[in-house]
Motif scaffolding. Structure first.
Motif, PDB file in Angstrom:
ATOM      1  N   PRO A 277     -14.565  11.344 -44.544  1.00 46.46           N
ATOM      2  CA  PRO A 277     -13.007  10.909 -44.975  1.00 46.46           C
ATOM      3  C   PRO A 277     -12.116  10.920 -43.996  1.00 46.46           C
ATOM      4  CG  PRO A 277     -14.183  11.090 -46.906  1.00 46.46           C
ATOM      5  CD  PRO A 277     -15.223  11.572 -45.631  1.00 46.46           C
ATOM      6  N   SER A 278     -12.029  12.365 -44.028  1.00 44.10           N
ATOM      7  CA  SER A 278     -10.824  12.820 -43.243  1.00 44.10           C
ATOM      8  C   SER A 278     -10.518  12.847 -41.793  1.00 44.10           C
ATOM      9  CB  SER A 278     -11.173  14.506 -42.960  1.00 44.10           C
ATOM     10  OG  SER A 278     -11.227  15.219 -42.520  1.00 44.10           O
ATOM     11  N   ILE A 279     -12.664  12.038 -41.009  1.00 45.92           N
ATOM     12  CA  ILE A 279     -11.759  11.546 -39.957  1.00 45.92           C
ATOM     13  C   ILE A 279     -11.884  10.197 -40.300  1.00 45.92           C
ATOM     14  CG2 ILE A 279     -13.903  11.221 -38.343  1.00 45.92           C
ATOM     15  CD1 ILE A 279     -16.143  12.856 -38.948  1.00 45.92           C
ATOM     16  N   ARG A 280     -11.645   9.373 -40.922  1.00 48.61           N
ATOM     17  CA  ARG A 280     -11.157   8.334 -41.205  1.00 48.61           C
ATOM     18  C   ARG A 280     -10.160   8.353 -41.442  1.00 48.61           C
ATOM     19  NH1 ARG A 280     -16.181   6.438 -45.442  1.00 48.61           N
ATOM     20  NH2 ARG A 280     -17.739   5.862 -43.236  1.00 48.61           N
ATOM     21  N   GLN A 281      -9.304   9.093 -41.759  1.00 49.14           N
ATOM     22  CA  GLN A 281      -7.988   8.957 -42.136  1.00 49.14           C
ATOM     23  C   GLN A 281      -7.562   9.096 -41.085  1.00 49.14           C
ATOM     24  OE1 GLN A 281      -6.890  11.407 -44.472  1.00 49.14           O
ATOM     25  NE2 GLN A 281      -7.589  10.699 -46.609  1.00 49.14           N
ATOM     26  N   LYS A 282      -7.659   9.308 -39.389  1.00 52.32           N
ATOM     27  CA  LYS A 282      -7.785   9.733 -38.196  1.00 52.32           C
ATOM     28  C   LYS A 282      -7.541   8.678 -37.363  1.00 52.32           C
ATOM     29  CE  LYS A 282      -9.013  14.289 -36.687  1.00 52.32           C
ATOM     30  NZ  LYS A 282      -9.249  15.046 -35.766  1.00 52.32           N
ATOM     31  N   MET A 283      -7.651   7.227 -38.213  1.00 48.98           N
ATOM     32  CA  MET A 283      -7.956   6.227 -37.832  1.00 48.98           C
ATOM     33  C   MET A 283      -7.432   4.928 -38.462  1.00 48.98           C
ATOM     34  SD  MET A 283     -10.880   6.357 -35.319  1.00 48.98           S
ATOM     35  CE  MET A 283     -11.802   7.401 -36.794  1.00 48.98           C
ATOM     36  N   GLY A 284      -6.599   3.971 -38.342  1.00 49.89           N
ATOM     37  CA  GLY A 284      -6.307   2.640 -39.216  1.00 49.89           C
ATOM     38  C   GLY A 284      -6.901   1.603 -39.412  1.00 49.89           C
ATOM     39  N   LEU A 285      -7.699   1.316 -39.859  1.00 47.63           N
ATOM     40  CA  LEU A 285      -8.605  -0.261 -39.280  1.00 47.63           C
ATOM     41  C   LEU A 285      -7.745  -1.615 -40.100  1.00 47.63           C
ATOM     42  CD1 LEU A 285     -10.761  -1.504 -39.072  1.00 47.63           C
ATOM     43  CD2 LEU A 285     -11.801  -1.526 -41.474  1.00 47.63           C
ATOM     44  N   LEU A 286      -7.241  -2.399 -39.066  1.00 50.39           N
ATOM     45  CA  LEU A 286      -6.504  -3.593 -39.128  1.00 50.39           C
ATOM     46  C   LEU A 286      -8.000  -4.995 -39.143  1.00 50.39           C
ATOM     47  CD1 LEU A 286      -3.266  -4.743 -38.270  1.00 50.39           C
ATOM     48  CD2 LEU A 286      -4.086  -4.087 -40.919  1.00 50.39           C
ATOM     49  N   SER A 287      -8.245  -5.706 -40.198  1.00 44.92           N
ATOM     50  CA  SER A 287      -9.827  -6.766 -40.064  1.00 44.92           C
ATOM     51  C   SER A 287      -9.148  -7.728 -39.825  1.00 44.92           C
ATOM     52  CB  SER A 287     -10.697  -6.774 -40.804  1.00 44.92           C
ATOM     53  OG  SER A 287      -9.620  -6.393 -42.521  1.00 44.92           O
ATOM     54  N   GLN A 288     -10.256  -8.548 -39.453  1.00 46.55           N
ATOM     55  CA  GLN A 288      -9.748 -10.184 -38.976  1.00 46.55           C
ATOM     56  C   GLN A 288      -9.120 -10.780 -39.876  1.00 46.55           C
ATOM     57  OE1 GLN A 288     -13.236 -11.827 -37.705  1.00 46.55           O
ATOM     58  NE2 GLN A 288     -12.469 -13.464 -36.840  1.00 46.55           N
ATOM     59  N   ARG A 289      -9.105 -10.536 -41.142  1.00 43.62           N
ATOM     60  CA  ARG A 289      -8.778 -10.787 -42.705  1.00 43.62           C
ATOM     61  C   ARG A 289      -8.161  -9.974 -43.564  1.00 43.62           C
ATOM     62  NH1 ARG A 289     -11.329 -13.240 -48.169  1.00 43.62           N
ATOM     63  NH2 ARG A 289      -9.795 -12.339 -48.327  1.00 43.62           N
ATOM     64  N   PRO A 290      -6.842  -9.452 -43.450  1.00 42.31           N
ATOM     65  CA  PRO A 290      -6.443  -9.223 -44.671  1.00 42.31           C
ATOM     66  C   PRO A 290      -7.166  -9.001 -46.024  1.00 42.31           C
ATOM     67  CG  PRO A 290      -4.771 -10.677 -44.586  1.00 42.31           C
ATOM     68  CD  PRO A 290      -5.837 -11.091 -44.245  1.00 42.31           C
ATOM     69  N   TYR A 291      -7.262  -7.149 -45.555  1.00 37.64           N
ATOM     70  CA  TYR A 291      -8.149  -7.072 -47.006  1.00 37.64           C
ATOM     71  C   TYR A 291      -7.363  -5.889 -47.973  1.00 37.64           C
ATOM     72  CZ  TYR A 291     -12.513  -9.108 -46.376  1.00 37.64           C
ATOM     73  OH  TYR A 291     -13.333 -10.236 -46.085  1.00 37.64           O
ATOM     74  N   PRO A 292      -6.302  -6.604 -48.899  1.00 37.49           N
ATOM     75  CA  PRO A 292      -5.326  -5.543 -50.151  1.00 37.49           C
ATOM     76  C   PRO A 292      -5.800  -5.603 -50.826  1.00 37.49           C
ATOM     77  CG  PRO A 292      -4.449  -7.425 -50.365  1.00 37.49           C
ATOM     78  CD  PRO A 292      -5.617  -7.757 -49.058  1.00 37.49           C
ATOM     79  N   LEU A 293      -5.509  -3.750 -51.841  1.00 37.06           N
ATOM     80  CA  LEU A 293      -5.798  -3.507 -52.510  1.00 37.06           C
ATOM     81  C   LEU A 293      -5.825  -4.252 -54.133  1.00 37.06           C
ATOM     82  CD1 LEU A 293      -6.341   0.344 -52.058  1.00 37.06           C
ATOM     83  CD2 LEU A 293      -7.628  -0.795 -51.647  1.00 37.06           C
ATOM     84  N   PRO A 294      -6.272  -5.108 -54.829  1.00 35.64           N
ATOM     85  CA  PRO A 294      -6.049  -6.181 -55.827  1.00 35.64           C
ATOM     86  C   PRO A 294      -5.360  -5.177 -57.116  1.00 35.64           C
ATOM     87  CG  PRO A 294      -8.798  -4.226 -56.161  1.00 35.64           C
ATOM     88  CD  PRO A 294      -8.329  -4.287 -55.175  1.00 35.64           C
ATOM     89  N   VAL A 295      -4.409  -4.258 -56.056  1.00 36.00           N
ATOM     90  CA  VAL A 295      -3.072  -3.821 -57.312  1.00 36.00           C
ATOM     91  C   VAL A 295      -1.635  -4.641 -56.553  1.00 36.00           C
ATOM     92  CG1 VAL A 295      -4.674  -1.859 -57.600  1.00 36.00           C
ATOM     93  CG2 VAL A 295      -3.216  -1.407 -55.489  1.00 36.00           C
ATOM     94  N   SER A 296      -0.586  -3.998 -56.979  1.00 34.16           N
ATOM     95  CA  SER A 296       0.616  -4.310 -56.841  1.00 34.16           C
ATOM     96  C   SER A 296       0.778  -4.084 -54.836  1.00 34.16           C
ATOM     97  CB  SER A 296       2.057  -3.655 -57.418  1.00 34.16           C
ATOM     98  OG  SER A 296       1.447  -2.873 -57.285  1.00 34.16           O
ATOM     99  N   ILE A 297       1.983  -4.491 -54.382  1.00 34.43           N
ATOM    100  CA  ILE A 297       2.555  -3.670 -53.023  1.00 34.43           C
ATOM    101  C   ILE A 297       2.968  -2.896 -52.959  1.00 34.43           C
ATOM    102  CG2 ILE A 297       3.853  -4.911 -51.612  1.00 34.43           C
ATOM    103  CD1 ILE A 297       4.798  -7.799 -52.386  1.00 34.43           C
ATOM    104  N   TYR A 298       3.832  -2.111 -53.432  1.00 34.36           N
ATOM    105  CA  TYR A 298       3.337  -0.807 -54.057  1.00 34.36           C
ATOM    106  C   TYR A 298       2.403  -0.285 -53.640  1.00 34.36           C
ATOM    107  CZ  TYR A 298       5.747   3.368 -55.839  1.00 34.36           C
ATOM    108  OH  TYR A 298       6.004   4.844 -55.855  1.00 34.36           O
ATOM    109  N   LYS A 299       1.554  -0.062 -55.286  1.00 31.68           N
ATOM    110  CA  LYS A 299       0.859   0.448 -54.849  1.00 31.68           C
ATOM    111  C   LYS A 299      -0.366   0.284 -53.777  1.00 31.68           C
ATOM    112  CE  LYS A 299      -0.005   0.747 -60.028  1.00 31.68           C
ATOM    113  NZ  LYS A 299      -0.371  -0.159 -61.120  1.00 31.68           N
ATOM    114  N   ASN A 300      -0.041  -0.649 -53.082  1.00 33.68           N
ATOM    115  CA  ASN A 300      -1.328  -0.334 -51.592  1.00 33.68           C
ATOM    116  C   ASN A 300      -0.835   0.660 -51.182  1.00 33.68           C
ATOM    117  OD1 ASN A 300      -3.743  -3.032 -51.055  1.00 33.68           O
ATOM    118  ND2 ASN A 300      -2.012  -4.069 -52.392  1.00 33.68           N
ATOM    119  N   VAL A 301       0.391   0.356 -50.591  1.00 29.97           N
ATOM    120  CA  VAL A 301       1.333   1.719 -50.138  1.00 29.97           C
ATOM    121  C   VAL A 301       1.344   2.798 -50.366  1.00 29.97           C
ATOM    122  CG1 VAL A 301       2.943   2.165 -48.272  1.00 29.97           C
ATOM    123  CG2 VAL A 301       2.654  -0.128 -49.140  1.00 29.97           C
TER     124      VAL A 301
END
Ligand code: ATP
Ligand code: MG
Lengths: 262, 284
Positions: free
Chosen positions: A93-117
């Protein structure tokens, strides 16, 4: 840089990520063949190549999502700031946090806008409410979404348009404070205006982040690229500056690709 | 289109419609018959009183003991099923994601468990009970019914989890969430409506099953106040009353069936309501 990837010479302190002899196999299928490359820091590197040539797989190697696929055998080295992430004992997980991923289609978490960030912020161990509020606002502003959502922060993220969701995902990714943004065809599901917004964001974000962008849109590549890597069938055919690749392509493959892409 | 194709199409539509609507008709018929036959005996006393002396010969009282016993058992068993089943289903979908073969094998085994007739669970629970020196009791009933409903819980929840887009799973990991965070903050959230459905399905199955509690829960006219006391259950109350030679008592069996059916209807309706409620933020 030359078109021969094995003797690339890059000044060490402006390379943020380098890959050495990366090979990926799935059974008998050799998906990535002896990949060697350097990603320049605070630049936009564009990965080009026809469908199925291994671009997504290459990105997945960088954030170790290849771990999810048992059939993929990954060998070689990927150095990020001198850590060989393929052969490290550091936690993933700490390695992955060095990179942000944007995929072809957005996958927001199933929560509110605020909670996503907020989710991204909390992953960094921040618990103080005020600090979270402050950072949510900051990152939503960073992606130009704040004015559009500030009155409905607690609505479901899925109530946003796809273009807004993609920016929300970017904000969520930035909240984790990555060094690199991996963007896999991030505009392919978006309308032209949303695509433009993302492109402009990338231009601004490269001051603070390194961006690796996969795209099928040649014009987008021309507009954004500081460094270009052209792949074909699991191999890097050419890499260099946009001028070298777009104006003076050396390989037949790239010439063909450019003709078809236009 | 030629004429034959049109006719063929019409026949198929008609057959499918008949199949669909006759199923609904059967459901309606069951409910109506049970209601009609039990209607006379259905009274407030049925649901607020325990059997008094001579109840099984037409005397005073109700089946409150069985209603409470059944709810206790189904509730306890569902609780165990949740405690075991929720982590299991998440583990199956998050931790074992790269082990397709193991996943398939576990799913297959759970399906086998699901398919085992409940009398076999009853027999197994009975053996366990003797082994541990327990009496037929609420606890033994809960454990046996838990064995019966846990596979149902896991597989139902698992089916929902397995339809969650891979991209969401990967997005969560790509952010640097651990597997536990991915399981409990993302997958559980996205699959929550499935989780509710699974829990209520387990409850419904547990409350309605007779064979698993036949030897393990015992039967009593009292409302159990302790885990080691025997507990009556609605299915067994129905079973005993239906076997009576006295018509009024048989009528009460139908009244008890009506009560059980109503409980199950309430459970299914709440399952629908709750799962709609909790899927509002879900990504599609
Ligand atoms: N888990 C896997 N198992 C087997 N083969 C795989 C796996 N993942 C990818 N591949 C194969 O690797 C090759 C490269 O796939 P990849 O998704 O990286 O291509 P891509 O360049 O991103 O294509 P596109 O532009 O269509 O997204 C494809 O032939 C694909 O079938
Ligand atoms: Mg791809």
């Amino acid at each position: 840089m030359t078109n021969n990837p094995t003797d690339t010479q890059v000044i060490q302190d402006c390379t943020i990520l380098s890959i050495r002899n990366l090979n990926v196999h799935a059974g008998n299928h050799h998906i990535l063949k002896d990949i060697n490359l350097e990603i320049p820091k605070n630049r936009i590197t564009v990965l080009l190549g026809p469908s199925g040539c291994g671009k997504t797989t290459l990105l997945k190697c960088m954030n170790k999502l290849t771990d999810l696929y048992r059939e993929l055998k990954v060998t070689g080295n990927i150095f990020i700031e001198d850590d060989d992430i393929l052969n490290t004992s550091k936690n993933i997980p700490s390695i992955r946090q060095k990179m942000g991923l944007l995929s072809q289609r957005p996958y927001p978490l199933p929560v509110s806008i605020y909670k996503n960030v907020a989710y991204g912020i909390k992953l960094k161990g921040i618990r103080d409410r005020k600090l979270i509020d402050y950072n949510v606002e900051k990152h939503l502003k960073e992606v130009g979404l704040w004015n559009e959502v500030k009155d409905r922060l607690h609505s479901p993220a899925t109530s946003l348009s796809i273009g807004q969701q993609q920016r929300l995902c970017l904000a969520r990714g930035l909240a984790v404070k990555p060094r690199i943004i991996l963007a896999d065809e991030p505009t392919s599901a978006l309308d032209p205006i949303s695509s433009k917004i993302i492109e402009n964001l990338f231009r601004n974000l490269k001051e603070n982040y390194t961006i690796i962008l996969v795209t099928h849109v040649l014009r987008q590549a021309i507009r954004l690229a500081d460094h270009v890597i052209f792949m074909y069938n699991g191999e890097i055919i050419e890499q260099g500056t946009p001028d070298e690749l777009f104006n003076n392509p050396k390989s037949e493959k790239l010439k063909e690709y450019m003709v078809e892409g236009n | 289109m030629n004429r034959w194709k049109i006719i063929e199409e019409k026949i198929f539509i008609a057959l499918s419609a008949i199949a669909t609507y006759s199923l609904i008709a059967v459901l309606g018929l069951i409910i109506v018959i049970v209601f009609v036959k039990g209607f006379n005996a259905l009274s407030l006393d049925m649901v607020i009183k325990t059997p008094k002396g001579g109840y099984y010969y037409g005397g005073e009282g109700g089946v409150l003991n069985a209603i409470v016993g059944s709810i206790y058992i189904a509730f306890g068993a569902t609780l165990i099923a949740i405690v075991l089943g929720m982590p299991a289903a998440l583990f199956l979908n998050v931790h074992l994601v790269r082990h397709k073969k193991t996943q398939e094998t576990i799913r297959y085994l759970l399906d086998v468990l699901w398919g085992i007739p409940s009398i076999v669970y009853g027999a197994f629970g009975f053996t366990l009970m003797l082994f541990f020196g327990l009496n037929a009791s609420l606890l033994a009933g809960i454990i046996t019914v838990a064995l019966l409903v846990t596979p149902i819980m896991v597989r139902t929840f698992d089916e929902v989890l397995s339809t969650i887009p891979r991209g969401l799973h990967e997005a969560s990991l790509a952010l640097g969430s651990t597997k536990a965070e991915t399981s409990y903050k993302v997958m559980l959230k996205q699959g929550f409506s499935g989780f509710i459905t699974a829990a209520l399905l387990a409850f419904g199955r547990g409350i309605g099953d007779a064979a698993s509690v036949l030897f393990t829960a015992g039967y009593t006219d009292l409302i159990p106040v302790n885990l080691d006391e025997p507990a009556a259950t609605l299915p067994l109350a129905i079973f005993f009353q239906l076997g009576s030679p006295i018509p009024e008592v048989r009528e009460r069996a139908y009244a008890a069936s009506t009560i059980l059916t109503i409980i199950i209807l309430i459970i299914s309706l709440s399952a629908r309501f709750l799962s709609n409620r909790y899927s509002k933020t879900n990504i599609k």
